[in-house]
Design a protein around this motif. Structure first.
Motif, PDB file in Angstrom:
ATOM      1  N   MET A   1       0.827  -1.222   0.000  1.00 55.32           N
ATOM      2  CA  MET A   1       0.000   0.000   0.000  1.00 55.32           C
ATOM      3  C   MET A   1       0.852   1.259   0.000  1.00 55.32           C
ATOM      4  O   MET A   1       0.471   2.268  -0.574  1.00 55.32           O
TER       5      MET A   1
ATOM      6  N   THR B   1       1.594   2.011  -3.491  1.00 56.59           N
ATOM      7  CA  THR B   1       0.452   2.633  -4.148  1.00 56.59           C
ATOM      8  C   THR B   1       0.338   4.102  -3.757  1.00 56.59           C
ATOM      9  O   THR B   1       0.019   4.957  -4.585  1.00 56.59           O
ATOM     10  N   LEU B   2       0.652   4.368  -2.494  1.00 51.78           N
ATOM     11  CA  LEU B   2       0.594   5.749  -2.011  1.00 51.78           C
ATOM     12  C   LEU B   2       1.630   6.620  -2.726  1.00 51.78           C
ATOM     13  O   LEU B   2       1.340   7.736  -3.163  1.00 51.78           O
TER      14      LEU B   2
ATOM     15  N   ALA C   1       0.589   7.243  -6.221  1.00 53.22           N
ATOM     16  CA  ALA C   1      -0.462   8.264  -6.241  1.00 53.22           C
ATOM     17  C   ALA C   1       0.150   9.654  -6.126  1.00 53.22           C
ATOM     18  O   ALA C   1      -0.267  10.594  -6.816  1.00 53.22           O
TER      19      ALA C   1
ATOM     20  N   ASN D   1       0.791   1.232 -10.305  1.00 53.99           N
ATOM     21  CA  ASN D   1       1.795   0.205 -10.029  1.00 53.99           C
ATOM     22  C   ASN D   1       1.107  -1.149 -10.104  1.00 53.99           C
ATOM     23  O   ASN D   1      -0.101  -1.220 -10.355  1.00 53.99           O
ATOM     24  N   ASN D   2       1.878  -2.230  -9.931  1.00 61.31           N
ATOM     25  CA  ASN D   2       1.242  -3.542  -9.925  1.00 61.31           C
ATOM     26  C   ASN D   2       0.541  -3.865 -11.218  1.00 61.31           C
ATOM     27  O   ASN D   2      -0.492  -4.523 -11.227  1.00 61.31           O
TER      28      ASN D   2
ATOM     29  N   ALA E   1      -0.104  -8.597  22.085  1.00 57.95           N
ATOM     30  CA  ALA E   1      -1.381  -8.871  21.430  1.00 57.95           C
ATOM     31  C   ALA E   1      -1.822 -10.302  21.705  1.00 57.95           C
ATOM     32  O   ALA E   1      -2.985 -10.572  21.984  1.00 57.95           O
TER      33      ALA E   1
ATOM     34  N   GLU F   1      -5.034 -11.369  23.615  1.00 60.87           N
ATOM     35  CA  GLU F   1      -5.993 -12.240  22.952  1.00 60.87           C
ATOM     36  C   GLU F   1      -6.392 -13.388  23.873  1.00 60.87           C
ATOM     37  O   GLU F   1      -7.559 -13.715  24.025  1.00 60.87           O
TER      38      GLU F   1
ATOM     39  N   ILE G   1      -8.668 -12.087  26.509  1.00 58.64           N
ATOM     40  CA  ILE G   1     -10.018 -11.865  25.992  1.00 58.64           C
ATOM     41  C   ILE G   1     -10.751 -13.184  25.848  1.00 58.64           C
ATOM     42  O   ILE G   1     -11.911 -13.330  26.248  1.00 58.64           O
ATOM     43  N   ASN G   2     -10.030 -14.180  25.316  1.00 61.61           N
ATOM     44  CA  ASN G   2     -10.654 -15.489  25.146  1.00 61.61           C
ATOM     45  C   ASN G   2     -11.076 -16.082  26.482  1.00 61.61           C
ATOM     46  O   ASN G   2     -12.155 -16.654  26.608  1.00 61.61           O
TER      47      ASN G   2
END
Ligand code: SAM
Lengths: 251, 200
Positions: free
Chosen positions: B1, B4-5, B8, B60-61, B187, B191, B194-195
């Motif tokens: 990305m 792509t930026l 652009a 691009n791409n 994380a 996680e 949370i589980n």
């Protein structure tokens, strides 16, 4: 995915009568039309422009093509296609919602794009075109709002010329659990609040978040495309799978 | 990305150039809507450039059909400023060309005519000091074509590091990687918690 045989369907997380979904979706977009573009930029931090850019790069649209930007809303893709197809081509901005079409028409006119664009109100499930009449169809962030997606895909296949292609840009499933939790928090807590703040409409943005979760994942959508007749159906994930670009051909 | 930026942004600069110097695109009128694909070998990237009569589009791409496909290293491509070089570079097998030779020539010609006050133009994007420095560097590139490659990449690197803050110094990269590893661990722990909470 046998929803066609039932009398109810999803509207976000709610279940509603099949024949009511279209008008409920219509209400959402009537309500967001005026603030749609600014919300898009805010909600995605402007990244939706890059997702759309990638869709255009993969569209193969050339001079003289007849292109349908389905569920085209405020016409971001139409604006680019209009330049790519030139005087000898044509772009049809198709949407079920006349408020969105109107915002799109005003915007494109202000950009000086007038010659080769047509604005047509239409339902993706029954496209008002003859068989084999369109070179490229794009549907960006629109398919998840359509009640009968299988019917819509078949309708798209029917109107494509042999050699033509369909591109579907849509929110999808990320395979990273951590990313998906952040994303959930963002879309169910922050997004509706932003919707309330900017567009004074948290309900519509809650629907958007829920409808994204109800949308088929990458592989399921690919299968649905193949069922509708598309060949070489494939997809590429963007931003960790938050968005996927599906592509299929008719031969 | 990020790519792509950047593409652009490059597209915006090109279109800005169009507005500033209307003569620039005059030769391109004849080839409008044709697609020039440019493969930069050392980057393993293919870009597509097309002029629609109103503006440039740069992607691009790119994997679609083009009217002309050229493939070369970035150093070779910077020699193309001189349109007469095109056939020489092909003969020396430094550059591969498939398709419409005329299209490549037209682009090369039009970009060599490019006469823009880059400083003024870029300052809109980058702030005056940065633009001034960039223009100095680009002038070096033009006068010392031999070292064009390294200076160009330095310029881009400096520009990216100091002005746009997109690419990163190797040290920063190491630090970043360490941070990510930590973050990933956190994380995962989060996680799990949370589980556990959900399971109750
Ligand atoms: C999120 S917007 C996307 C607009 C635009 N394509 C974009 O990417 O910015 C979704 C659009 O789909 C339209 N839509 C919803 N259901 C539809 C249907 N059955 N047929 C055609 N358009 C539909 C809505 O009116 C709305 O304009």
């Amino acid at each position: 995915m046998k929803e066609s045989q039932q009398n109810t369907t999803d509207f976000g997380y709610k279940t509603v009568a099949r024949d009511e979904k279209a008008s409920m979706v219509a209400d959402v977009f009537h309500s967001v039309a005026a603030k749609y573009d600014i919300m898009n930029d805010l909600m995605s931090f402007g990244i939706h422009r890059l997702w759309k850019r990638q869709a255009i790069a993969c569209s193969g649209v050339r001079k003289g093509h007849r292109v349908l930007d389905l569920a085209g809303g405020t016409g971001d893709l139409t604006a680019k296609f209009s330049q790519l197809v030139g005087d000898t081509g044509q772009v049809i901005l198709g949407d079920i919602n006349d408020s969105m079409l109107k915002v799109g028409r005003d915007k494109l006119r202000d950009l000086g794009l007038v010659n080769n664009i047509e604005y047509v109100q239409m339902n993706a499930e029954a496209l008002p075109f003859p068989d084999n009449s369109i070179d490229v169809i794009t549907i960006a962030f629109g398919l998840r709002n359509v009640t009968d997606k299988d019917a819509a895909l078949k309708s798209m296949y029917r109107i494509l010329k042999p050699g033509g292609r369909l591109l579907i840009l849509e929110f999808s499933k990320t395979d990273s659990e951590a990313l998906s939790k952040i994303y959930d928090f963002y879309s169910f807590n922050l997004l509706p609040s932003m919707g309330k703040l900017v567009a004074n409409d948290s309900e519509s943005y809650r629907y958007l978040a829920e409808s994204i979760r109800m949308h088929p994942d990458q592989e399921t959508l690919k299968d649905m495309m193949e069922n509708a007749g598309f060949e070489q159906a494939n997809y590429q994930n963007m931003t960790g799978g938050i968005v996927a670009l599906h592509r299929g051909f008719k031969y | 990305m990020i790519k792509t930026l950047l593409v652009a942004a490059a597209e915006r600069v090109l279109n800005g150039a169009l507005n500033l110097d209307p003569h620039f695109a005059a030769p391109l009128k004849k080839v409008q809507h044709k697609v020039l694909a440019i493969e930069i070998r050392d980057w393993q990237q293919t870009f597509a450039l097309t002029y629609t009569g109103q503006s440039f589009m740069l992607f691009n791409n790119f994997q679609e059909q083009s009217d002309c496909h050229i493939s070369a290293s970035i150093a070779t491509l910077s020699e193309l400023k001189e349109p007469s070089q095109l056939t020489r570079l092909i003969r020396q097998e430094k550059l591969d060309l498939e398709g419409d030779l005329h299209l490549a020539q037209t682009y090369s010609q039009s970009f060599s005519n490019l006469d823009i006050d880059w400083a003024e133009h870029l300052s809109e994007y980058l702030g005056d000091a940065g633009a001034q420095q960039l223009v100095q560097q680009i002038k070096h590139v033009i006068t010392r074509t031999k070292k064009a490659d390294s200076i160009l990449s330095n310029t881009t690197q400096e520009l990216c590091q100091d002005e746009l803050k997109v690419t990163i110094h190797p040290l920063e990269m190491t630090q970043f990687k360490a941070h990510t590893r930590e973050l990933k661990q956190h994380a995962a722990q989060l996680e799990q918690r949370i589980n556990q909470l959900l399971a109750r």
